[in-house]
Motif scaffolding. Structure first.
Motif, PDB file in Angstrom:
ATOM      1  N   THR A  99       0.829  -1.198   0.000  1.00 13.40           N
ATOM      2  CA  THR A  99       0.000   0.000   0.000  1.00 13.40           C
ATOM      3  C   THR A  99       0.864   1.249   0.000  1.00 13.40           C
ATOM      4  O   THR A  99       1.728   1.407   0.861  1.00 13.40           O
ATOM      5  N   LEU A 100       0.603   2.138  -0.950  1.00 13.69           N
ATOM      6  CA  LEU A 100       1.272   3.437  -0.995  1.00 13.69           C
ATOM      7  C   LEU A 100       0.349   4.496  -0.417  1.00 13.69           C
ATOM      8  O   LEU A 100      -0.817   4.591  -0.810  1.00 13.69           O
ATOM      9  N   ILE A 156       8.823   1.647  -6.788  1.00 14.44           N
ATOM     10  CA  ILE A 156       7.851   0.622  -6.381  1.00 14.44           C
ATOM     11  C   ILE A 156       7.859  -0.541  -7.368  1.00 14.44           C
ATOM     12  O   ILE A 156       7.815  -1.710  -6.972  1.00 14.44           O
ATOM     13  N   LEU A 187       1.361  -2.900  -7.104  1.00 19.63           N
ATOM     14  CA  LEU A 187       0.807  -2.106  -6.011  1.00 19.63           C
ATOM     15  C   LEU A 187      -0.613  -2.586  -5.783  1.00 19.63           C
ATOM     16  O   LEU A 187      -1.394  -2.686  -6.728  1.00 19.63           O
ATOM     17  N   VAL A 237       0.847   5.203 -11.168  1.00 21.47           N
ATOM     18  CA  VAL A 237       0.878   3.870 -10.552  1.00 21.47           C
ATOM     19  C   VAL A 237      -0.231   2.961 -11.056  1.00 21.47           C
ATOM     20  O   VAL A 237      -0.313   1.801 -10.632  1.00 21.47           O
TER      21      VAL A 237
END
Length: 246
Positions: free
Chosen positions: A7-8, A76, A83, A125
């Protein structure tokens, strides 16, 4: 690589973002990536969580810098390859500055972070979310962006005059609707959350110190929607006390 959900959290080094990171790591075993404009502040938070036995890392993330956003997405991808959840938490409230900002400056700076930066990060992302088996996006917003509440003279939200912030949060709701449509093909859950009045630097101008809840409590609904299963709701706007009208 890790089997835990990745988790971002933009603006994850303080306030609501930090509280969200703590709840996700401690209560749900997520690996949280602390997105922080100040790299040192993000590193300190990640180190604190790691020292407590939780899974965390950090990326330098300035929503007003395309280079920063691209570098964060690349990091990432290289470290994790995917993600699972994006929490668009970072934002500014500049309507209360003293002295007041010139109107063009106020709107430009507010939208630069709250809308343009949030859109650019989500776009950057999206390919990584498409590699997840359970993709989730949470847009942290405010009731003050609700068109229904803001046009109802009987509500508190009708009376609060934060014109730039309100407009930006209405735009964030449209971002959520658009990404819900864009990611329908992979079954992503894309939702908007109002954490309520929280004791943070952002909300200080609206009586948060006196009336707001602690960030850990404010993060409750954010965390609930960040940890949805594949059968969870999508295209919703809610708070801990129920749904919010668009």
């Amino acid at each position: 690589m890790t089997d835990s959900p990745i988790t971002l959290i933009s603006g994850g080094n303080a306030g609501l973002g930090l509280a969200t990171a703590k709840r996700l790591t401690k209560e749900h075993n997520h690996h949280v990536i602390i997105g922080s404009r100040n790299a040192e502040a993000g590193a300190e938070v990640a180190a604190e969580l790691q020292a407590e036995g939780h899974s965390a890392s950090t990326v330098q993330l300035d929503l007003e810098s395309d280079a920063s956003i691209a570098a964060a997405a690349k990091t990432i991808e290289e470290k994790f390859g995917r993600l699972d959840a994006l929490i668009n938490n970072a934002g500014v409230l500049l309507d209360t500055t003293d002295p007041p900002l010139p109107i063009r400056t106020l709107y430009t700076r507010t939208f630069s972070v709250n809308v343009f930066g949030t859109a650019c990060l989500t776009e950057a992302v999206e390919p990584l979310l498409r590699k997840s088996s359970n993709p989730v996006i949470v847009f942290v917003s405010s009731r003050m962006g609700s068109l229904v509440l803001s046009t109802d003279s009987s509500t508190l939200w009708y009376k609060i005059d934060y014109t730039a912030y309100d407009a930006s949060k209405a735009a964030v709701a449209m971002l959520a609707i658009n990404w819900n449509r864009r990611l329908e093909d992979i079954g992503a859950r894309v939702n908007v959350v109002c954490p309520g009045l929280v004791k943070t630097n952002l909300a200080g101008g609206v009586g948060a110190v006196q009336y707001g809840v602690e960030p850990y409590e404010g993060a409750k609904r954010v965390v609930e929607l960040a940890t949805l299963g594949k059968d969870g709701p999508t295209k919703t706007w809610s708070a801990t006390d129920g749904d919010i009208p668009w």
